[in-house]
Write a protein that holds these residues in place. Structure first.
Motif, PDB file in Angstrom:
ATOM      1  N   ASP A   1      -7.857  -0.446 -12.285  1.00  0.00           N
ATOM      2  CA  ASP A   1      -6.331  -0.786 -12.069  1.00  0.00           C
ATOM      3  C   ASP A   1      -5.426   0.459 -11.700  1.00  0.00           C
ATOM      4  OD1 ASP A   1      -6.771  -3.562 -13.266  1.00  0.00           O
ATOM      5  OD2 ASP A   1      -7.190  -2.500 -14.991  1.00  0.00           O
ATOM      6  N   ALA A   2      -6.016   1.288 -11.184  1.00  0.00           N
ATOM      7  CA  ALA A   2      -5.338   2.425 -10.697  1.00  0.00           C
ATOM      8  C   ALA A   2      -4.068   2.119  -9.945  1.00  0.00           C
ATOM      9  CB  ALA A   2      -6.243   3.409  -9.908  1.00  0.00           C
ATOM     10  N   ASP A   3      -4.200   1.260  -9.098  1.00  0.00           N
ATOM     11  CA  ASP A   3      -3.059   0.706  -8.150  1.00  0.00           C
ATOM     12  C   ASP A   3      -1.914   0.168  -8.883  1.00  0.00           C
ATOM     13  OD1 ASP A   3      -3.856   1.896  -5.834  1.00  0.00           O
ATOM     14  OD2 ASP A   3      -4.112  -0.032  -4.826  1.00  0.00           O
ATOM     15  N   ALA A   4      -2.318  -0.510 -10.050  1.00  0.00           N
ATOM     16  CA  ALA A   4      -1.368  -1.181 -10.914  1.00  0.00           C
ATOM     17  C   ALA A   4      -0.648  -0.442 -11.819  1.00  0.00           C
ATOM     18  CB  ALA A   4      -1.999  -2.437 -11.670  1.00  0.00           C
ATOM     19  N   ILE A   5      -1.434   0.956 -12.198  1.00  0.00           N
ATOM     20  CA  ILE A   5      -0.717   1.801 -13.108  1.00  0.00           C
ATOM     21  C   ILE A   5       0.252   2.827 -12.127  1.00  0.00           C
ATOM     22  CG2 ILE A   5      -1.347   4.003 -14.210  1.00  0.00           C
ATOM     23  CD1 ILE A   5      -4.053   2.459 -15.074  1.00  0.00           C
TER      24      ILE A   5
ATOM     25  N   TYR B   1       3.538   2.354  10.915  1.00  0.00           N
ATOM     26  CA  TYR B   1       3.685   3.189   9.723  1.00  0.00           C
ATOM     27  C   TYR B   1       5.330   3.347   9.652  1.00  0.00           C
ATOM     28  CZ  TYR B   1       3.554   6.676   5.590  1.00  0.00           C
ATOM     29  OH  TYR B   1       3.576   6.992   4.416  1.00  0.00           O
ATOM     30  N   LEU B   2       5.965   3.413  10.517  1.00  0.00           N
ATOM     31  CA  LEU B   2       7.610   3.262  10.352  1.00  0.00           C
ATOM     32  C   LEU B   2       8.024   2.020   9.810  1.00  0.00           C
ATOM     33  CD1 LEU B   2      10.454   4.826  11.153  1.00  0.00           C
ATOM     34  CD2 LEU B   2      10.083   3.629  13.213  1.00  0.00           C
ATOM     35  N   MET B   3       7.275   1.034  10.518  1.00  0.00           N
ATOM     36  CA  MET B   3       7.737  -0.255  10.140  1.00  0.00           C
ATOM     37  C   MET B   3       7.704  -0.617   8.414  1.00  0.00           C
ATOM     38  SD  MET B   3       7.016  -3.882  12.060  1.00  0.00           S
ATOM     39  CE  MET B   3       5.294  -4.261  11.280  1.00  0.00           C
ATOM     40  N   GLY B   4       6.287  -0.176   8.097  1.00  0.00           N
ATOM     41  CA  GLY B   4       5.873  -0.504   6.676  1.00  0.00           C
ATOM     42  C   GLY B   4       6.819   0.360   5.823  1.00  0.00           C
ATOM     43  N   LEU B   5       7.311   1.619   6.187  1.00  0.00           N
ATOM     44  CA  LEU B   5       8.181   2.496   5.573  1.00  0.00           C
ATOM     45  C   LEU B   5       9.634   1.966   5.545  1.00  0.00           C
ATOM     46  CD1 LEU B   5       7.615   6.146   6.889  1.00  0.00           C
ATOM     47  CD2 LEU B   5       6.832   5.268   4.774  1.00  0.00           C
ATOM     48  N   SER B   6      10.210   1.268   6.437  1.00  0.00           N
ATOM     49  CA  SER B   6      11.423   0.825   6.452  1.00  0.00           C
ATOM     50  C   SER B   6      11.348  -0.633   5.629  1.00  0.00           C
ATOM     51  CB  SER B   6      12.003   0.313   8.016  1.00  0.00           C
ATOM     52  OG  SER B   6      10.985  -0.254   8.683  1.00  0.00           O
ATOM     53  N   GLU B   7      10.151  -1.261   5.579  1.00  0.00           N
ATOM     54  CA  GLU B   7      10.289  -2.536   4.450  1.00  0.00           C
ATOM     55  C   GLU B   7      10.502  -1.956   3.228  1.00  0.00           C
ATOM     56  OE1 GLU B   7       6.956  -4.857   5.198  1.00  0.00           O
ATOM     57  OE2 GLU B   7       7.365  -6.269   3.461  1.00  0.00           O
ATOM     58  N   VAL B   8       9.341  -0.921   2.847  1.00  0.00           N
ATOM     59  CA  VAL B   8       9.768  -0.530   1.589  1.00  0.00           C
ATOM     60  C   VAL B   8      11.009  -0.063   1.035  1.00  0.00           C
ATOM     61  CG1 VAL B   8       8.755   1.518   0.034  1.00  0.00           C
ATOM     62  CG2 VAL B   8       7.192   0.247   1.495  1.00  0.00           C
TER      63      VAL B   8
ATOM     64  N   THR C   1       1.001  -1.185  -0.005  1.00  0.00           N
ATOM     65  CA  THR C   1       0.082  -0.092   0.041  1.00  0.00           C
ATOM     66  C   THR C   1       0.930   1.080   0.012  1.00  0.00           C
ATOM     67  OG1 THR C   1      -1.542  -1.229   1.174  1.00  0.00           O
ATOM     68  CG2 THR C   1      -1.784   1.149   1.261  1.00  0.00           C
ATOM     69  N   ILE C   2       1.939   1.257   0.918  1.00  0.00           N
ATOM     70  CA  ILE C   2       2.873   2.406   0.957  1.00  0.00           C
ATOM     71  C   ILE C   2       3.281   2.697  -0.392  1.00  0.00           C
ATOM     72  CG2 ILE C   2       4.942   3.439   1.878  1.00  0.00           C
ATOM     73  CD1 ILE C   2       3.808   1.711   4.618  1.00  0.00           C
ATOM     74  N   LYS C   3       3.892   1.679  -1.090  1.00  0.00           N
ATOM     75  CA  LYS C   3       4.555   1.912  -2.285  1.00  0.00           C
ATOM     76  C   LYS C   3       3.632   2.534  -3.177  1.00  0.00           C
ATOM     77  CE  LYS C   3       7.806  -2.162  -2.384  1.00  0.00           C
ATOM     78  NZ  LYS C   3       8.067  -3.340  -3.017  1.00  0.00           N
ATOM     79  N   GLY C   4       2.414   2.572  -3.199  1.00  0.00           N
ATOM     80  CA  GLY C   4       1.723   3.216  -4.125  1.00  0.00           C
ATOM     81  C   GLY C   4       1.412   4.751  -3.913  1.00  0.00           C
ATOM     82  N   TRP C   5       1.788   5.158  -2.692  1.00  0.00           N
ATOM     83  CA  TRP C   5       1.421   6.684  -1.977  1.00  0.00           C
ATOM     84  C   TRP C   5       2.527   7.300  -2.962  1.00  0.00           C
ATOM     85  CZ3 TRP C   5       0.143   5.279   3.504  1.00  0.00           C
ATOM     86  CH2 TRP C   5      -1.104   4.692   3.744  1.00  0.00           C
ATOM     87  N   ASN C   6       2.494   8.602  -2.718  1.00  0.00           N
ATOM     88  CA  ASN C   6       3.476   9.552  -3.317  1.00  0.00           C
ATOM     89  C   ASN C   6       4.573   9.625  -2.534  1.00  0.00           C
ATOM     90  OD1 ASN C   6       1.803  10.068  -5.369  1.00  0.00           O
ATOM     91  ND2 ASN C   6       0.724  11.913  -4.613  1.00  0.00           N
ATOM     92  N   ASP C   7       5.569   9.834  -3.238  1.00  0.00           N
ATOM     93  CA  ASP C   7       6.986   9.917  -2.437  1.00  0.00           C
ATOM     94  C   ASP C   7       7.276  10.704  -1.307  1.00  0.00           C
ATOM     95  OD1 ASP C   7       7.948   7.656  -4.270  1.00  0.00           O
ATOM     96  OD2 ASP C   7       8.577   9.311  -6.036  1.00  0.00           O
TER      97      ASP C   7
END
Lengths: 382, 461
Positions: B343-347, A181-188, A141-147
């Motif tokens: 597929d918004a997440d995949a994109i 959140y810290l744990m999720g972030l550090s995994e990413v 989930t975190i990976k999909g969020w903005n940087d």
């Protein structure tokens, strides 16, 4: 008849071209004294790739793993000691990353890893919303969020607090949501550092491409579309050094510094929550020294850019070497006798004088690299 | 004619000879005189006839010349009557408050001028059924690069310089076949009928200084694609149906949803995925009151350059409902847009990890996007001699109305409210002023005020 003529012309052209192309092995006429110097670059390039760049990224990947473990421990057992350990793990990961900014080319750029790891400034407003609106943060989930709500500085903010009055945080102030959140972030974070290391060692695009390290070490081969010659590699390395010197002097330091204490802007200070800014800046220039000297601080002497410069201009080689050291010393001296953090120093009269001295040292180094080292590439007899 | 004149001359000559010979005999003389008189009369008659003939011929010649002239005139006139030229454009001054970075919560004010756009539209009517139209748009003052010689740089150097920012674009290049009002076909680079801005894009057709921000934050404003469409009108119903090139999801961004997926960066448009657009209006938005509904549907994944990064279709669907009430002094227009993206997440993931593709920090995509605007105006020229329209406007957009996982950031949920005036010194020119407030749905980001001035024109030959 006509065709015969064309064939004759073609043969003449080909033989002329062949004669030109073969000049490398043609030892009948010694080259005139043309103000050019000779240098065998293979050893230097191999060494810089393996012992400086890849070695740095491997360290970063290890520190990324340790950071993840420290945050897991912290979530499992929220004690002050575990929080301090996680803070130390963050600083430990920060060091190889900042030193690696002296060669920010290749996969770290093309795979967009830099913004995933080190976006600045941090989007604190969005971060607060993320923390209140979500729970049980998974890495995917975190990976999909903005940087701007992940990476080094988000972890820093969660670990150290807002950094205004101090860089200490009481474990009681760390909410469960923040810790998770810290744990999720550090995994990413760990995943990206691993990807970066792999891209230099295994495949530059994570798919079928060659290891980026191999491409740097073997320029000019048929399947190397990245580097056509050793000149290109050295140019990339020198430009990398120039890039970070410029960024530290004219960006990281000068932006928050402003024109006066009144226009100084603490909001722009990088690593302001942990008060790690000056360490970051000096690590950046230590990274320049690593590439220039060819070895990490304290390691045995190996070939670096200095050996290339020496071949062309011995006096210049030594001058640049001392200018790098001087810049590092001047940056470290900003803290003064009372260990003043950078975010305080920009508003302090004496601190500002010390900062200006460091900026001047960086400008001098940048000028030497740009106007003296870069032109050597044209004088190098490949 | 010449022979007749020669005859006359001979006779005159003969007459003078005979008179000299016949002088001796009076009877003979008398006879001769009578004969000559008769001849003279005949000659006079001939002469008169000749003159009349000449006159007639002249008249005929004049008439012929006139015919030729008018034919020529008709010919040239019809050539030009088949050609049409239109143009519109606008220049604006805006004063907005902006934030230095994502952490900044104390805005700074910045004034800006922008030669927003100059649009030229050329048309040609080949015959009653076939015509073509080409629209060229120059945005922000055009663009250009130049090679320059700098004699002061080292030994003198050639430099390539970017001279001006901006864009030059073909916004429309279409051929149309229209046998009757009820049915027509157009193809080429055509305007999609999604979004009211595609229909009402000339400065006198919207009240705000800049085009509606809500629409620009969700889809390509004045959306054009390559494709083919049918259109027509029946009993005040207007319909359109199109098959056009689709979008490329590599360029979808957080802040404007699918808008930057409009493929205009490359020389070729990837067309492995097509899209479909339909619209049905009752009434005519360009002329006044109307209501309408439009729908867009298309997949996007196969249009990616790296087509193996997303496994789903990346389907974009957009529903647009719009209405306008224009009567007497009253103007009321509005539009609601709702879009979904599969597929918004995949994109998002693919855009973050495609080598070399730099979406920067704006990769997160809404699985749902929403936007609307309502503008209301009163044309005071109905009550006073001054040609001024006063208006109020509200624009809202939220490209992250919903996300596949977690909750979307509210940072991109914007509401703009404003009031202003349109002044028409002559019908072809409009001068606008607008003042308003921008609100970001996130409470920690303060509201900002904006002010804008603009001048626009439109004409057609």
């Amino acid at each position: 008849m006509k065709q015969l003529k064309y064939s004759a012309v073609a043969i003449a052209l080909i033989s002329t071209l062949a004669a030109c192309g073969g000049s490398g092995s043609d030892d009948t006429t010694p080259p005139p004294t043309d103000n050019k110097f000779e240098f065998a670059a293979t050893e230097m390039i191999t060494n810089l790739t393996d012992d400086v760049i890849i070695s740095g990224y491997s360290t970063l990947a290890i520190k990324g793993e340790e950071m993840f473990l420290a945050s897991q421990t912290l979530v499992a057992n929220k004690t002050q000691a575990n929080l301090l350990a996680a803070q130390e793990a963050w600083k430990a990961a920060r060091q190889p990353w900042e030193q690696g900014e002296s060669h920010i080319f290749g996969p770290v750029d093309s795979l967009g890893i830099d913004p995933h790891l080190d976006s600045w400034p941090l989007n604190t407003t969005d971060l607060k919303t993320v923390l209140t609106d979500n729970s049980g943060f998974s890495a995917d989930t975190i990976k999909g969020w903005n940087d701007d709500v992940q990476g080094f500085h988000t972890m820093e903010y969660l670990l150290f607090g807002d950094g205004v009055a101090d860089n200490q945080k009481d474990v009681a102030d760390l909410t469960m949501s923040e810790a998770e959140y810290l744990m999720g972030l550090s995994e990413v974070f760990r995943d990206y550092t691993k990807t970066l290391d792999d891209s230099w060692l295994i495949s530059h695009d994570g798919q079928t491409g060659k290891a980026y390290g191999e491409l740097v070490k073997n320029p000019g081969t048929a399947d190397n579309t990245f580097y056509a010659s050793q000149v290109g590699v050295i140019q990339e390395l020198v430009n990398g050094m120039i890039g970070i010197v410029d960024e530290v002097g004219n960006g990281k330091i000068a932006d928050p510094f402003g024109t006066s204490a009144a226009t100084a802007d603490t909001s722009k200070v990088e690593s302001q929550y942990s008060w790690n800014s000056l360490t970051d800046f000096s690590d950046n220039i230590i990274g320049v020294r690593n590439v220039y000297q060819g070895e990490l601080t304290g390691a045995s002497d190996k070939q670096g850019i200095i050996d290339f410069v020496k071949a062309g201009d011995e006096a210049l080689a030594l001058r640049v070497s001392s200018e790098i050291d001087d810049a590092i010393i001047k940056i470290q001296a900003i803290k003064g006798s009372n260990n003043m953090p950078f975010r305080q120093a920009i508003a302090d009269a004496e601190g500002r004088v010390r900062i200006q001295t460091a900026v001047d040292a960086l400008s001098k180094l940048q000028a030497s690299l740009e106007s003296d080292v870069v032109p050597l590439l044209n004088k190098w007899k490949v | 004619m010449k022979t007749k004149l020669s005859l006359l001359a001979l006779c005159i000559a003969g007459f003078s000879c005979t008179s000299a010979l016949a002088a001796s005999n009076p009877a003979q003389l008398e006879q001769a005189i009578a004969k000559q008189e008769a001849e003279l009369n005949k000659l006079k008659h001939d002469l008169a006839e000749l003159a009349a003939q000449q006159k007639m011929q002249q008249a005929e010649q004049e008439k012929q010349a006139e015919v030729v002239a008018t034919t020529n005139k008709v010919l040239t006139e019809s050539k030009w009557s088949k050609f049409s030229f239109k143009s519109y454009g606008s220049m604006v001054y805006t004063s907005d408050e902006y934030y230095q970075n994502v952490q900044d919560t104390s805005p700074e004010r910045r004034g800006r001028f922008d030669l927003e756009r100059i649009v030229t539209e050329f048309g040609y009517q080949f015959n009653d059924e076939w015509d073509m139209e080409v629209e060229i748009e120059y945005e922000h003052g055009g663009t250009g690069t130049a090679l320059e010689y700098d004699g002061f740089d080292e030994f003198g150097e050639f430099e390539t310089e970017v001279e001006a920012g901006g864009e030059v674009m073909i916004e429309k290049a279409e051929l149309r076949y229209r046998p009757n009002d009820a049915f027509g076909v157009k193809f080429g680079n055509i305007h999609l009928p999604i979004g009211l801005t595609s229909i009402l894009h000339k400065p006198n057709q919207y009240l705000t200084v800049q085009r509606h921000r809500s629409e620009a934050a969700m889809l390509p404003a004045v959306w054009n694609e390559m494709g083919v469409g049918i259109f027509g009108e029946m009993a005040n119903f207007h319909y359109q149906a199109q098959v056009v090139s689709g979008l490329n999801s590599e360029y979808f961004r957080t802040y404007d949803w699918i808008a930057s997926g409009h493929q205009k960066r490359f020389e070729h448009v990837n067309a492995d995925e097509l899209a479909y657009a339909v619209r049905l209006d009752y009434g005519n938005f360009k002329q006044g009151s109307a209501v309408g509904v439009a729908y867009y549907y298309g997949n996007t994944s196969d249009n990616r350059h790296k087509s193996n990064k997303v496994s789903g279709d990346g389907t974009v669907s957009i529903l647009a409902i719009s209405g306008a009430f224009v009567q007497g002094p009253w103007i009321l227009r509005g539009q609601y847009l709702n879009g979904t993206l599969s597929d918004a997440d995949a994109i998002t993931q693919a855009n973050k990890t495609t080598p070399g593709l730099k979406p920067g920090n704006f990769a997160q995509l809404g699985s749902e996007s929403e936007a609307f605007f309502v503008e209301a105006g009163v044309d005071l020229s109905h009550f006073t001699p001054v040609p001024i329209t006063v208006f109020a406007n509200i624009d809202y957009s939220n490209p992250l109305a919903d996300v596949d996982t977690g909750t979307g950031s509210k940072r991109y949920e914007n509401t703009w409210t404003s009031i202003g005036i349109n002044y028409f010194p002559i019908p072809e020119i409009v001068i606008k002023a607008e003042a308003g407030r921008q609100q970001v749905a996130m409470s920690s980001i303060p509201d900002t005020n904006f002010f804008a001035l603009g001048v626009g024109y439109q004409f057609s030959l």
